[in-house]
Design a protein around this motif. Sequence first.
Motif, mmCIF file in Angstrom:
data_model
loop_
_atom_site.group_PDB
_atom_site.id
_atom_site.type_symbol
_atom_site.label_atom_id
_atom_site.label_comp_id
_atom_site.label_asym_id
_atom_site.label_seq_id
_atom_site.Cartn_x
_atom_site.Cartn_y
_atom_site.Cartn_z
ATOM 1 N N ILE A 192 38.134 31.373 41.987
ATOM 2 C CA ILE A 192 38.773 30.261 41.402
ATOM 3 C C ILE A 192 39.268 29.764 40.223
ATOM 4 C CG2 ILE A 192 40.540 28.821 43.365
ATOM 5 C CD1 ILE A 192 39.616 30.536 46.003
ATOM 6 N N THR A 193 39.909 30.201 39.759
ATOM 7 C CA THR A 193 40.599 28.767 38.717
ATOM 8 C C THR A 193 41.810 28.885 38.324
ATOM 9 O OG1 THR A 193 40.160 31.279 38.021
ATOM 10 C CG2 THR A 193 38.320 30.422 37.447
ATOM 11 N N GLY A 194 41.694 28.181 37.438
ATOM 12 C CA GLY A 194 42.866 27.570 36.704
ATOM 13 C C GLY A 194 44.186 26.961 37.613
ATOM 14 N N ALA A 195 44.864 26.771 37.563
ATOM 15 C CA ALA A 195 46.025 26.497 38.144
ATOM 16 C C ALA A 195 46.025 26.498 39.808
ATOM 17 C CB ALA A 195 47.630 26.711 38.014
ATOM 18 N N ARG A 210 36.771 22.271 46.415
ATOM 19 C CA ARG A 210 36.354 22.076 45.067
ATOM 20 C C ARG A 210 35.030 22.321 44.776
ATOM 21 N NH1 ARG A 210 37.099 21.071 39.805
ATOM 22 N NH2 ARG A 210 39.356 20.862 39.328
ATOM 23 N N GLN A 211 34.320 21.991 45.681
ATOM 24 C CA GLN A 211 32.259 22.204 45.238
ATOM 25 C C GLN A 211 32.507 23.470 45.802
ATOM 26 O OE1 GLN A 211 30.833 19.444 47.443
ATOM 27 N NE2 GLN A 211 30.743 17.324 45.902
ATOM 28 N N ARG A 212 32.978 23.803 46.704
ATOM 29 C CA ARG A 212 32.707 25.458 47.407
ATOM 30 C C ARG A 212 32.911 26.720 46.165
ATOM 31 N NH1 ARG A 212 28.910 25.673 51.361
ATOM 32 N NH2 ARG A 212 30.266 27.711 52.237
ATOM 33 N N PHE A 213 33.894 26.567 46.112
ATOM 34 C CA PHE A 213 34.990 27.197 44.332
ATOM 35 C C PHE A 213 33.786 26.984 43.551
ATOM 36 C CE2 PHE A 213 39.253 25.800 46.950
ATOM 37 C CZ PHE A 213 38.863 27.210 47.916
ATOM 38 N N ALA A 214 33.392 25.990 43.169
ATOM 39 C CA ALA A 214 32.758 25.792 41.944
ATOM 40 C C ALA A 214 31.135 26.608 42.066
ATOM 41 C CB ALA A 214 32.595 24.373 41.197
ATOM 42 N N SER A 215 30.748 26.786 42.790
ATOM 43 C CA SER A 215 29.586 27.187 43.437
ATOM 44 C C SER A 215 29.538 28.672 43.580
ATOM 45 C CB SER A 215 28.942 26.371 44.671
ATOM 46 O OG SER A 215 29.571 26.852 46.184
ATOM 47 N N GLY A 216 30.636 29.384 43.808
ATOM 48 C CA GLY A 216 31.186 30.424 44.146
ATOM 49 C C GLY A 216 30.685 30.961 44.920
ATOM 50 N N ALA A 217 30.843 29.887 46.227
ATOM 51 C CA ALA A 217 30.531 29.850 47.895
ATOM 52 C C ALA A 217 32.131 30.645 48.290
ATOM 53 C CB ALA A 217 30.178 28.524 48.663
ATOM 54 N N TYR A 218 33.133 29.967 47.827
ATOM 55 C CA TYR A 218 34.581 30.947 48.258
ATOM 56 C C TYR A 218 35.145 31.733 46.609
ATOM 57 C CZ TYR A 218 34.019 27.877 52.386
ATOM 58 O OH TYR A 218 33.400 27.464 53.622
ATOM 59 N N VAL A 219 35.901 32.584 47.587
ATOM 60 C CA VAL A 219 35.902 33.104 45.945
ATOM 61 C C VAL A 219 37.618 33.786 46.713
ATOM 62 C CG1 VAL A 219 33.793 33.919 45.024
ATOM 63 C CG2 VAL A 219 35.082 35.876 46.882
ATOM 64 N N LEU A 228 42.730 26.431 40.920
ATOM 65 C CA LEU A 228 41.788 25.072 41.852
ATOM 66 C C LEU A 228 42.268 23.953 40.850
ATOM 67 C CD1 LEU A 228 38.881 24.928 41.837
ATOM 68 C CD2 LEU A 228 38.696 24.993 39.297
ATOM 69 N N ALA A 229 43.292 23.766 40.374
ATOM 70 C CA ALA A 229 43.811 22.529 39.898
ATOM 71 C C ALA A 229 44.617 21.519 41.404
ATOM 72 C CB ALA A 229 44.880 22.530 39.272
ATOM 73 N N ARG A 230 45.167 22.375 42.157
ATOM 74 C CA ARG A 230 45.685 22.211 43.269
ATOM 75 C C ARG A 230 44.128 21.738 44.323
ATOM 76 N NH1 ARG A 230 51.161 24.767 44.567
ATOM 77 N NH2 ARG A 230 50.374 23.593 47.411
ATOM 78 N N TYR A 231 43.385 21.030 44.419
ATOM 79 C CA TYR A 231 41.913 21.010 45.253
ATOM 80 C C TYR A 231 41.632 19.431 43.956
ATOM 81 C CZ TYR A 231 42.186 24.630 48.022
ATOM 82 O OH TYR A 231 43.031 25.959 48.212
#
Length: 1022
Positions: A97-100, A81-90, A102-105
């Motif tokens: 990666i947002t919304g539903a 989740r931190q990697r998604f929030a920082s833009g390291a993973y797309v 992202l919620a899976r994490y």
Amino acid sequence: PAPRPLPHVSETERQLAYWLERSSALGNLDAPLLDVEGVRDHNLALGVSAGDRPLGQADLSSAPDRGELWQDVRERLEFLRQRFASGAYVARDGAEITGARLARYDAPEALPQLTPSLRVVTADVPLRCGPELDGFFTPSLDLDFDRNDCSTLHAQEPVQVLADWGGGVLLARSRYAMGFIAADAPLSPAADAATRAVLLAPRAELLRDHTFEGAGAIALPAGALLPITPGGVLLATSSGFEARPVPEGLTRPTSRPLTRRALLKEAFRWLDAPYGWGGHAGGRDCSRFLLDVFESFGLHLPRHSGRQALAGTFSIDVSGVERAEEKLPLLDAALRRGAVLLHFPGHIMFYLGRDRAGVPMVLHSFSEYVVPCAGSADEGEPLETLRRVDRVAISDLSLGEGSSRGSFLERITRIVVLGRPPGPSLAGVASLRPAAAPPAPSDDACEDSSDDAIFRTPKRPWPGARLRVIATSLSDPGPVTLAVYGPDGARVEAQEHVLGGPPFSRWVELPRPVAGGYRAVLGDGEHVVACERFGVARRHAPEPDPRTEEAPAWEPVWHWEHDTEDLYAAFVEQLFRDPVDGDVTFSSLSEVLRDPARNLLYDHLGLDEDEQLSLRPDCADLPYFLRAYFSWKLRLPFGFRQCNRGRPGRPPRCGELRTNLENTPGRTSVEAFSRFLRRLGSGVHSASGRTAPDDDRTDYYPLPLERETLPPGTVFADPYGHVLIVAGYRPQGLHESGALIGADAQPDGTVGRRRFWRGSFLFTPETGDVGAGFKAFRPLSFDRESGEIVAPTNRELSARGPHLPYSRQQYEGSVDDFYERMEAVIDPRPVDAQTRMRTLVDALEEAVIRRVVSVNNGESYVAEHPGRSVEMPEGYSIFETEGPWEDFSTPSRDMRLLISLDAVLGFPQRVGRSPERFGVSDAQAESVARELESLLRSELAARHFDYRRSDGSVQSLSLADIAARARGFELAYNPNDCVERRWAAPEDSAELSSCRRHAPAAQRQRMLRYRPWFRERQRPAR
């Protein structure tokens, strides 16, 4: 695309035969680096926690610990989740990666209900890092690197399905990884109890690369493991489990020793196999390649490179090595110990060794490397070309050199070895893997030996008294632990203290043992090195102490063999175990022995004996007193000979052996031992250690110059009357030289330490007048039939046996040869020249600081005896005499100081003469020597000390001042001179103006006659 073969790699170097031939220089290719039992114990040990997680593979026979599993899952989800929030993973299209999705994490409040079932995958199954089947990527959008690929489960691998996570995925784990698989993944039905037993049993054979014909035909991927049953191969299908006959010639053992030949053959089988991140497109990434290679030997490495880097027998952290070239001697030394893996963050490689041109080469599965574009740096922003390899390939370590990433050699942060223990060359830089605690063996299986022994102290343990258990090994036992099991069968928690080696020792202390039977075990998992049973009495019951007035000082019970010699080495090392750079001095030997933290045998007899003893030996007495003390405590034979002091052309000669069997008065054993020591102290002197090397009628005999033959407790006799003992070693580190630490006593009874170098351990190979050098006590034995103590001859000591070997090696060659051999013992690998020079300056500074104390002692004596001149002896006796001159003059110390100055000031030229010893090429030697001369000047100028002048003012001097005054120190040893002259203050200087005391004219004239001895750094014949 990268060229084939890769740069700097020839077709010859891609051949297995080439590397078998290169590896044969390391020894027998078929000798086990780890035997079958060693592989088993290594697997057990990987289950021991390293940091916050066990390294080993999971046991799928039972459900995982729910708390640990939940912690692992929660940490995984939070990290992603931190990697998604920082833009390291797309996402695949580059979107956030947002919304539903992202919620899976978002970590749920608790794990779903666990319903573990053991299945087998029937076709390759991606094991996802996160709870979804879609991929995510770094912003570069290289779709070959799906960061949601944690691994790939290959056909016929067991998998434990743990829970239905929802969203079309299952939480699952294999032996080596945990993650998520598709709910409709191709799996076998759940295995019943009988099938589970077969699937999880240690695999006896390996079947590869075969297609089974007929209904349900399946092609096995490379490396697929199938259990062997009495009916054949157990093959999993979507409908169940079937036994298929094993095709002839397609089986090979997995329970086999790890040898260089077998390992190279297995690794080269994968050459040119496709790369695949996390198993992408059926390939293997770097860590999966190595996992499969070692799996064929039954050795279960972790799945990912960062964990594999911690899973060796030992590893070396080289992240702090600034110059890449400094890693090469470490690679060479590591390869001699076993199979070597090289790791840097995100990648791990199998080290092949150096090719015929001396270039280090590796075999690894990797995707890419970068090279700088020619001339781009001159045009502004540097440009680079990314070269795609995408296969298992051989390369050198220069790939990436000059790029933003750096070369592979520059990037290596850890060297990993699977095989033998580190050995002396790597002992100071290696981190051993954790050992698995050995179980408490049964009574009939509990024994030790002379080579691997366990001792306890006190001799008769009792409740509430400190109990120590000490394990010693002649050879390096590798990763082991010393476990003590109490009367209730449970392991007693105790801190383990590990000493140096060889010999190799460790000890634990139980502050308050309880009454009952104990077992002490030295081992690693199921491998037991030594075991000992002993009991703790219900109450304190020491040996009866009253004795007849005339009786032997003590009765010997044991002999001097490997076990007692190894324990003696541990005893001496622990006595003087302090940081090498600390200036440690004791007022007497009694002060050392009365410290329970230092003395492993404190109150061993239970008589409060150490508080009753008063021991103040001089330098010649110190080794005898320690050996006698140890012999008395353990009831070992002890003896000494009274020797003359020799004369020119004839070394000292000794009389008959006198032993502890001589009648010795005393109402108690402690009183008798004290009187025996007085007899001993009056019978031995410094010449006792300077006997001829070929003489059998001596207390000491000379040893080879090897690390394993110079253990703590070894005696060093210099040619001029000083005696030291080896007190311990600091092994060579990454950035610091090793050190041999000696202990010595002074005429005033003080005991201190000093490191080995030319200025403190003086030597000559000439044996016409004396026999100097490193020596051991003759290992005495007690002949029960004759009732006599017997000393072995040199011929007997030359044969292999339970003793250190006799050798004349020290006397073969020049003085320089002796010191160069010892430097190789202390620093087995090439030493950085600047590091060695600073070590020499440290030792010089230590010698000067010690001289400050000696001169101050002389000043105090003169102040307490105003108007009285200290009598100066004639000739050689200025170096050896008795009374105030012996106590307060410094001719021996000043001779050593002058030799020390020569060694320090001449070091840059020495590097120029022998550059290979310091890792310097011939072409660099001259420039390096000049750099060292400049550095030496600044180092000497930066080191300062103070002394108090005759008028009470404080004079500050540097080591550069001492070097400039070398000639003055040829006449600076007389305590009748003022303190300024003791520090060689120049004539007509302001420093000398406060001098108010001068040695008598006759003494000054005598000193001028003796000055050539100091100028030539050579004492006269006696």
